[in-house]
Scaffold this motif. Structure first.
Motif, PDB file in Angstrom:
ATOM      1  N   HIS A  34       0.803  -1.233   0.000  1.00  7.82           N
ATOM      2  CA  HIS A  34       0.000   0.000   0.000  1.00  7.82           C
ATOM      3  C   HIS A  34       0.832   1.277   0.000  1.00  7.82           C
ATOM      4  CE1 HIS A  34       0.724   0.486   4.307  1.00  7.82           C
ATOM      5  NE2 HIS A  34       0.130  -0.695   4.561  1.00  7.82           N
ATOM      6  N   ARG A  35       2.147   1.147   0.183  1.00 11.71           N
ATOM      7  CA  ARG A  35       3.076   2.288   0.113  1.00 11.71           C
ATOM      8  C   ARG A  35       2.629   3.454   1.006  1.00 11.71           C
ATOM      9  NH1 ARG A  35       1.390   0.235  -4.142  1.00 11.71           N
ATOM     10  NH2 ARG A  35       0.170   1.971  -4.852  1.00 11.71           N
ATOM     11  N   ASN A  36       1.991   3.128   2.127  1.00 11.75           N
ATOM     12  CA  ASN A  36       1.503   4.134   3.079  1.00 11.75           C
ATOM     13  C   ASN A  36       0.597   5.180   2.439  1.00 11.75           C
ATOM     14  OD1 ASN A  36       2.762   3.048   5.416  1.00 11.75           O
ATOM     15  ND2 ASN A  36       4.706   3.777   4.594  1.00 11.75           N
ATOM     16  N   PRO A  39      -5.621   6.638   1.431  1.00 11.06           N
ATOM     17  CA  PRO A  39      -6.886   6.127   0.873  1.00 11.06           C
ATOM     18  C   PRO A  39      -6.839   4.625   0.568  1.00 11.06           C
ATOM     19  CG  PRO A  39      -6.256   8.166  -0.230  1.00 11.06           C
ATOM     20  CD  PRO A  39      -5.086   7.759   0.618  1.00 11.06           C
ATOM     21  N   LEU A  40      -5.679   4.137   0.121  1.00  6.58           N
ATOM     22  CA  LEU A  40      -5.550   2.714  -0.173  1.00  6.58           C
ATOM     23  C   LEU A  40      -5.632   1.883   1.112  1.00  6.58           C
ATOM     24  CD1 LEU A  40      -5.157   0.658  -2.409  1.00  6.58           C
ATOM     25  CD2 LEU A  40      -2.693   1.016  -2.221  1.00  6.58           C
ATOM     26  N   VAL A  41      -4.935   2.337   2.162  1.00  9.88           N
ATOM     27  CA  VAL A  41      -4.982   1.643   3.451  1.00  9.88           C
ATOM     28  C   VAL A  41      -6.405   1.658   3.997  1.00  9.88           C
ATOM     29  CG1 VAL A  41      -4.190   1.683   5.854  1.00  9.88           C
ATOM     30  CG2 VAL A  41      -2.562   2.105   3.993  1.00  9.88           C
ATOM     31  N   SER A  42      -7.053   2.793   3.922  1.00  9.96           N
ATOM     32  CA  SER A  42      -8.419   2.916   4.434  1.00  9.96           C
ATOM     33  C   SER A  42      -9.375   1.992   3.682  1.00  9.96           C
ATOM     34  CB  SER A  42      -8.882   4.370   4.315  1.00  9.96           C
ATOM     35  OG  SER A  42     -10.206   4.500   4.741  1.00  9.96           O
ATOM     36  N   GLY A  43      -9.270   1.956   2.367  1.00 11.01           N
ATOM     37  CA  GLY A  43     -10.137   1.087   1.576  1.00 11.01           C
ATOM     38  C   GLY A  43      -9.901  -0.377   1.886  1.00 11.01           C
ATOM     39  N   TRP A  44      -8.635  -0.745   2.055  1.00 13.61           N
ATOM     40  CA  TRP A  44      -8.278  -2.141   2.329  1.00 13.61           C
ATOM     41  C   TRP A  44      -8.790  -2.565   3.705  1.00 13.61           C
ATOM     42  CZ3 TRP A  44      -2.485  -3.937   1.665  1.00 13.61           C
ATOM     43  CH2 TRP A  44      -2.415  -5.320   1.697  1.00 13.61           C
ATOM     44  N   SER A 123      -2.747 -13.265  -3.784  1.00 13.83           N
ATOM     45  CA  SER A 123      -1.643 -12.856  -2.919  1.00 13.83           C
ATOM     46  C   SER A 123      -1.182 -11.443  -3.248  1.00 13.83           C
ATOM     47  CB  SER A 123      -0.461 -13.809  -3.088  1.00 13.83           C
ATOM     48  OG  SER A 123       0.644 -13.363  -2.325  1.00 13.83           O
ATOM     49  N   THR A 124      -0.862 -10.701  -2.212  1.00 16.02           N
ATOM     50  CA  THR A 124      -0.172  -9.427  -2.406  1.00 16.02           C
ATOM     51  C   THR A 124       1.313  -9.737  -2.582  1.00 16.02           C
ATOM     52  OG1 THR A 124       0.207  -9.187  -0.041  1.00 16.02           O
ATOM     53  CG2 THR A 124      -1.827  -8.190  -0.944  1.00 16.02           C
ATOM     54  N   ARG A 125       2.093  -8.731  -2.920  1.00 14.25           N
ATOM     55  CA  ARG A 125       3.550  -8.924  -3.031  1.00 14.25           C
ATOM     56  C   ARG A 125       4.123  -9.344  -1.683  1.00 14.25           C
ATOM     57  NH1 ARG A 125       5.907  -3.690  -5.688  1.00 14.25           N
ATOM     58  NH2 ARG A 125       4.405  -2.793  -4.267  1.00 14.25           N
ATOM     59  N   THR A 126       3.584  -8.792  -0.602  1.00  8.73           N
ATOM     60  CA  THR A 126       4.072  -9.136   0.732  1.00  8.73           C
ATOM     61  C   THR A 126       3.935 -10.630   1.019  1.00  8.73           C
ATOM     62  OG1 THR A 126       3.518  -6.940   1.581  1.00  8.73           O
ATOM     63  CG2 THR A 126       3.733  -8.699   3.205  1.00  8.73           C
ATOM     64  N   ALA A 144      -4.546  -5.869 -11.151  1.00 10.17           N
ATOM     65  CA  ALA A 144      -4.896  -4.801 -10.203  1.00 10.17           C
ATOM     66  C   ALA A 144      -6.241  -5.152  -9.581  1.00 10.17           C
ATOM     67  CB  ALA A 144      -4.978  -3.462 -10.910  1.00 10.17           C
ATOM     68  N   HIS A 145      -6.305  -5.044  -8.259  1.00 14.33           N
ATOM     69  CA  HIS A 145      -7.544  -5.329  -7.532  1.00 14.33           C
ATOM     70  C   HIS A 145      -7.669  -4.323  -6.401  1.00 14.33           C
ATOM     71  CE1 HIS A 145     -10.809  -7.633  -5.791  1.00 14.33           C
ATOM     72  NE2 HIS A 145     -10.178  -7.638  -4.632  1.00 14.33           N
ATOM     73  N   GLN A 146      -8.643  -3.427  -6.509  1.00 15.49           N
ATOM     74  CA  GLN A 146      -8.913  -2.410  -5.498  1.00 15.49           C
ATOM     75  C   GLN A 146      -7.661  -1.608  -5.153  1.00 15.49           C
ATOM     76  OE1 GLN A 146     -10.906  -4.631  -2.377  1.00 15.49           O
ATOM     77  NE2 GLN A 146     -12.808  -4.632  -3.525  1.00 15.49           N
ATOM     78  N   GLY A 147      -6.910  -1.246  -6.181  1.00 11.51           N
ATOM     79  CA  GLY A 147      -5.726  -0.409  -6.007  1.00 11.51           C
ATOM     80  C   GLY A 147      -4.452  -1.165  -5.672  1.00 11.51           C
ATOM     81  N   LEU A 148      -4.533  -2.471  -5.521  1.00  9.55           N
ATOM     82  CA  LEU A 148      -3.365  -3.286  -5.185  1.00  9.55           C
ATOM     83  C   LEU A 148      -3.026  -4.216  -6.344  1.00  9.55           C
ATOM     84  CD1 LEU A 148      -4.558  -4.434  -1.660  1.00  9.55           C
ATOM     85  CD2 LEU A 148      -2.745  -2.789  -2.106  1.00  9.55           C
ATOM     86  N   GLN A 149      -1.756  -4.589  -6.450  1.00  4.90           N
ATOM     87  CA  GLN A 149      -1.352  -5.636  -7.379  1.00  4.90           C
ATOM     88  C   GLN A 149      -1.479  -6.959  -6.639  1.00  4.90           C
ATOM     89  OE1 GLN A 149      -1.411  -4.049 -10.584  1.00  4.90           O
ATOM     90  NE2 GLN A 149      -0.219  -5.886 -10.831  1.00  4.90           N
ATOM     91  N   VAL A 150      -2.236  -7.879  -7.189  1.00  3.53           N
ATOM     92  CA  VAL A 150      -2.399  -9.193  -6.581  1.00  3.53           C
ATOM     93  C   VAL A 150      -2.049 -10.274  -7.594  1.00  3.53           C
ATOM     94  CG1 VAL A 150      -4.153  -8.420  -4.930  1.00  3.53           C
ATOM     95  CG2 VAL A 150      -4.867  -9.382  -7.115  1.00  3.53           C
TER      96      VAL A 150
END
Length: 161
Positions: A34-36, A39-44, A123-126, A144-150
Motif C-alpha cells: 500500500h506504500r503508506n 486512501p488505499l490503506v483505508s479502503g483495504w 496474494s499481495t507482493r508481501t 490490479a484489484h482495489q488499487g493493489l497488485q495481486v
C-alpha cells in the motif's frame, strides 16, 4: 521454548480483535503493497470492518479461524466453501513463528473436508513468497484489484483420508 500455536474457530465475541489484527497487519506488515497511501490503506481495512466480519461469522459458507500464541490472539484466517482462501493475516511481531502456516493448514483442512480439490487465493507482493513456500502456484498473471497488485494463486488439496 516457543509457546504452541493454538488455532480455533472464531466466534462473535472475537470480532473486535479480528478487525484489530487485520488492520495492524495491513498497516504495518503490508507497507510494500500500500506504500503508506492513506486512501488505499483505508479502503483495504474497511473491507474487514467489524460489520463485515460479523456477517461472515453468521454465514455458513465462510469459516474464520483465530490463532493464539501463548493464549494471545496473533492471527486470523478466512476461507469460503467455494475453495477460496479469503485472507490470512498475522500480527507483524508474530511473523516467522509458524502462525501463518498453522492458519493456512487449518483453512485448507476445512476446505478439504468440504470437498474442495484446490485452494485459491489472491496474494499481495508481501505474501507471495510465503504462499509459494506453502506450495501455492501462480494461476494467472498479476492483476490490479482495489488499487493493489495481486497474484492469483492455487494449490491442489489432497482428499481427506
Amino acid at each position: 521454548m516457543e509457546a504452541p500455536i493454538c488455532i480455533r474457530p472464531a466466534i462473535l465475541a472475537d470480532v473486535g480483535i479480528i478487525s484489530r489484527i487485520i488492520e495492524h497487519s495491513i498497516r504495518f506488515g503490508c507497507a510494500l503493497d500500500h506504500r503508506n497511501d492513506p486512501p488505499l490503506v483505508s479502503g483495504w481495512t474497511r473491507q474487514h470492518c467489524a460489520d463485515v466480519i460479523s456477517a461472515r461469522l453468521a454465514d455458513p459458507h465462510f469459516y474464520l479461524s483465530i490463532a493464539l500464541l501463548a493464549d494471545k490472539p496473533v492471527g486470523v484466517g478466512m476461507a469460503r466453501v467455494s475453495g477460496d482462501i479469503v485472507f490470512c493475516y498475522v500480527q507483524p511481531q508474530s511473523f516467522r513463528r509458524g502462525v501463518g502456516r498453522a492458519l493456512m493448514s487449518d483453512l485448507e483442512g476445512w476446505l478439504r473436508v468440504r470437498g474442495a480439490l484446490h485452494a485459491h487465493l489472491n496474494s499481495t507482493r508481501t505474501g507471495e513468497a510465503f504462499y509459494r513456500h506453502l506450495g501455492y502456484h501462480e494461476s494467472e498473471p498479476s492483476l490490479a484489484h482495489q488499487g493493489l497488485q495481486v497474484l492469483p494463486m492455487y494449490k491442489p488439496l489432497p482428499l481427506p483420508g
